[in-house]
Design a protein around this motif. Sequence first.
Motif, mmCIF file in Angstrom:
data_model
loop_
_atom_site.group_PDB
_atom_site.id
_atom_site.type_symbol
_atom_site.label_atom_id
_atom_site.label_comp_id
_atom_site.label_asym_id
_atom_site.label_seq_id
_atom_site.Cartn_x
_atom_site.Cartn_y
_atom_site.Cartn_z
ATOM 1 N N PRO A 56 33.056 37.543 48.985
ATOM 2 C CA PRO A 56 33.788 38.808 48.841
ATOM 3 C C PRO A 56 34.061 39.188 47.383
ATOM 4 C CG PRO A 56 34.726 37.514 50.606
ATOM 5 C CD PRO A 56 33.716 36.631 49.951
ATOM 6 N N SER A 57 34.369 38.212 46.556
ATOM 7 C CA SER A 57 34.696 38.530 45.167
ATOM 8 C C SER A 57 33.505 39.126 44.422
ATOM 9 C CB SER A 57 35.180 37.261 44.441
ATOM 10 O OG SER A 57 34.145 36.286 44.411
ATOM 11 N N ARG A 58 32.291 38.910 44.932
ATOM 12 C CA ARG A 58 31.096 39.401 44.246
ATOM 13 C C ARG A 58 30.701 40.800 44.707
ATOM 14 N NH1 ARG A 58 26.438 35.018 44.183
ATOM 15 N NH2 ARG A 58 25.619 36.618 42.777
ATOM 16 N N VAL A 59 31.333 41.303 45.777
ATOM 17 C CA VAL A 59 30.981 42.645 46.263
ATOM 18 C C VAL A 59 32.125 43.628 46.088
ATOM 19 C CG1 VAL A 59 29.292 41.759 47.896
ATOM 20 C CG2 VAL A 59 31.675 42.039 48.622
ATOM 21 N N VAL A 60 33.131 43.210 45.309
ATOM 22 C CA VAL A 60 34.289 44.081 45.081
ATOM 23 C C VAL A 60 33.875 45.267 44.217
ATOM 24 C CG1 VAL A 60 36.508 44.227 43.898
ATOM 25 C CG2 VAL A 60 36.020 42.277 45.367
ATOM 26 N N THR A 61 34.342 46.442 44.598
ATOM 27 C CA THR A 61 34.131 47.658 43.807
ATOM 28 C C THR A 61 35.475 48.327 43.588
ATOM 29 O OG1 THR A 61 33.840 49.040 45.768
ATOM 30 C CG2 THR A 61 31.851 47.986 44.845
ATOM 31 N N SER A 62 35.457 49.391 42.835
ATOM 32 C CA SER A 62 36.704 50.117 42.601
ATOM 33 C C SER A 62 37.289 50.629 43.903
ATOM 34 C CB SER A 62 36.451 51.289 41.642
ATOM 35 O OG SER A 62 35.982 50.810 40.397
ATOM 36 N N GLU A 63 36.389 51.044 44.845
ATOM 37 C CA GLU A 63 36.866 51.578 46.125
ATOM 38 C C GLU A 63 37.548 50.496 46.950
ATOM 39 O OE1 GLU A 63 33.899 52.031 44.856
ATOM 40 O OE2 GLU A 63 33.950 54.171 44.391
ATOM 41 N N THR A 64 36.943 49.279 46.978
ATOM 42 C CA THR A 64 37.544 48.216 47.780
ATOM 43 C C THR A 64 38.863 47.757 47.174
ATOM 44 O OG1 THR A 64 36.206 46.599 46.577
ATOM 45 C CG2 THR A 64 35.336 47.390 48.650
ATOM 46 N N SER A 65 38.951 47.752 45.834
ATOM 47 C CA SER A 65 40.205 47.339 45.215
ATOM 48 C C SER A 65 41.308 48.344 45.495
ATOM 49 C CB SER A 65 40.020 47.165 43.701
ATOM 50 O OG SER A 65 39.631 48.395 43.099
ATOM 51 N N SER A 66 40.969 49.629 45.515
ATOM 52 C CA SER A 66 41.973 50.647 45.830
ATOM 53 C C SER A 66 42.435 50.507 47.265
ATOM 54 C CB SER A 66 41.388 52.044 45.585
ATOM 55 O OG SER A 66 41.041 52.199 44.216
ATOM 56 N N ALA A 67 41.484 50.237 48.158
ATOM 57 C CA ALA A 67 41.827 50.076 49.568
ATOM 58 C C ALA A 67 42.723 48.868 49.791
ATOM 59 C CB ALA A 67 40.555 49.943 50.404
ATOM 60 N N ALA A 68 42.544 47.843 48.952
ATOM 61 C CA ALA A 68 43.361 46.627 49.075
ATOM 62 C C ALA A 68 44.688 46.750 48.347
ATOM 63 C CB ALA A 68 42.586 45.429 48.535
ATOM 64 N N GLY A 69 44.939 47.897 47.711
ATOM 65 C CA GLY A 69 46.185 48.095 47.001
ATOM 66 C C GLY A 69 46.236 47.427 45.645
ATOM 67 N N MET A 70 45.073 47.065 45.092
ATOM 68 C CA MET A 70 45.003 46.444 43.790
ATOM 69 C C MET A 70 44.765 47.498 42.723
ATOM 70 S SD MET A 70 45.409 43.160 43.940
ATOM 71 C CE MET A 70 45.439 41.826 45.132
ATOM 72 N N PRO A 71 45.359 47.350 41.529
ATOM 73 C CA PRO A 71 45.189 48.357 40.482
ATOM 74 C C PRO A 71 43.772 48.402 39.917
ATOM 75 C CG PRO A 71 46.424 46.480 39.652
ATOM 76 C CD PRO A 71 46.294 46.295 41.135
ATOM 77 N N ASP A 72 43.062 47.301 39.978
ATOM 78 C CA ASP A 72 41.696 47.309 39.455
ATOM 79 C C ASP A 72 40.868 46.255 40.161
ATOM 80 O OD1 ASP A 72 41.962 44.701 37.996
ATOM 81 O OD2 ASP A 72 43.421 45.864 36.836
ATOM 82 N N ALA A 73 39.542 46.400 40.043
ATOM 83 C CA ALA A 73 38.616 45.499 40.723
ATOM 84 C C ALA A 73 38.697 44.085 40.156
ATOM 85 C CB ALA A 73 37.197 46.048 40.612
ATOM 86 N N ALA A 74 38.904 43.962 38.846
ATOM 87 C CA ALA A 74 38.941 42.637 38.221
ATOM 88 C C ALA A 74 40.066 41.790 38.810
ATOM 89 C CB ALA A 74 39.106 42.781 36.714
ATOM 90 N N ARG A 75 41.218 42.399 39.023
ATOM 91 C CA ARG A 75 42.339 41.644 39.576
ATOM 92 C C ARG A 75 42.041 41.188 40.998
ATOM 93 N NH1 ARG A 75 48.673 43.641 40.051
ATOM 94 N NH2 ARG A 75 49.458 41.702 40.991
ATOM 95 N N LEU A 76 41.431 42.083 41.805
ATOM 96 C CA LEU A 76 41.083 41.723 43.177
ATOM 97 C C LEU A 76 40.063 40.573 43.184
ATOM 98 C CD1 LEU A 76 41.257 42.138 46.190
ATOM 99 C CD2 LEU A 76 39.571 43.990 46.008
ATOM 100 N N ARG A 77 39.117 40.611 42.258
ATOM 101 C CA ARG A 77 38.132 39.521 42.183
ATOM 102 C C ARG A 77 38.830 38.189 41.900
ATOM 103 N NH1 ARG A 77 35.280 43.262 38.826
ATOM 104 N NH2 ARG A 77 33.632 44.338 40.002
ATOM 105 N N ARG A 78 39.824 38.205 40.991
ATOM 106 C CA ARG A 78 40.541 36.972 40.680
ATOM 107 C C ARG A 78 41.278 36.431 41.894
ATOM 108 N NH1 ARG A 78 41.650 39.746 35.783
ATOM 109 N NH2 ARG A 78 43.713 40.367 36.546
ATOM 110 N N VAL A 79 41.851 37.338 42.716
ATOM 111 C CA VAL A 79 42.574 36.915 43.911
ATOM 112 C C VAL A 79 41.622 36.301 44.939
ATOM 113 C CG1 VAL A 79 43.934 37.729 45.879
ATOM 114 C CG2 VAL A 79 44.431 38.585 43.583
ATOM 115 N N LEU A 80 40.446 36.915 45.089
ATOM 116 C CA LEU A 80 39.495 36.464 46.109
ATOM 117 C C LEU A 80 38.740 35.196 45.702
ATOM 118 C CD1 LEU A 80 37.952 39.908 47.121
ATOM 119 C CD2 LEU A 80 39.535 38.526 48.469
ATOM 120 N N THR A 81 38.498 35.051 44.410
ATOM 121 C CA THR A 81 37.694 33.929 43.942
ATOM 122 C C THR A 81 38.364 32.604 44.291
ATOM 123 O OG1 THR A 81 36.762 35.213 42.132
ATOM 124 C CG2 THR A 81 36.666 32.827 41.916
#
Length: 267
Positions: A16-41
């Motif tokens: 999942p961390s490798r397919v994160v985009t700006s749209e998925t991060s917004s949907a997850a309530g994250m301010p940016d994709a990089a932060r969501l990747r860190r959470v998922l990794t």
Amino acid sequence: LPAAIAGAATRTVTAPSRVVTSETSSAAGMPDAARLRRVLTGELDAIVLKALRPEPARRYHSAAQLADDIERYLQGRPVMAQPDTARYRLRKFVARNRMAVAAAAVAVLALIGGTAASLRQAAVARAQRDAAVREQRRTEQVTQFFRDVLTTARPAEGGRSVTVVEAIDRVIPRIDSTFRNQPDLRAAIKNTLGSTLTDMYLYDRARPLAEDALRLRREIDEDRPSREQADALYNLAGIEAEVGSPVRAESLYRASIAMYRRLPGID
């Protein structure tokens, strides 16, 4: 996660961390994709990948097992999807018990510091004890030597008493052999006997002893100043002054004063 699920259908599983985009991060309530990747990794990637394994035997055996692993993640406990290593379990334990681990670390550091201090104190105590034992042995040696000097001065055959001067003359040749490996004691004894003979106005007999004592101290101290060498210089200067060598006496006096001034706590 739609891309990951879609990948599973074609037997290509992507973390999942490798397919994160700006749209998925917004949907997850994250301010940016990089932060969501860190959470998922890491653990979340591992949980999702295990659930979507192409081989059924490598997936979770039931929905309850998947739910249990998610609950483990939320509680900060090791998850089954991650390789079970000691390092991983330790990292999770530390994360769950930060305060306790920090307190234990402080205690361990204090224990190490206290142990190190105790070892240093013990080493100092042993060194002081060894130095005291060595000094006691040296004192016993010197005491025995001077006892021999006085014993030599007792009445001999025929009732004639041996004078102190004669006794000193007899033991002088024994100094070097008795204290062969202790040049500092040889120097101290020769300086003491030289001073004794000087007090008795026997300057010619005192002079060789004082000169030898100074030579030994210079060899021992090399270029370092010492109270013993300054005393040897001063004693020899006094003898030179009495035997009519004022120039050499002044030179030795000046050298002794200069050395005394380099030593702490001496007036």
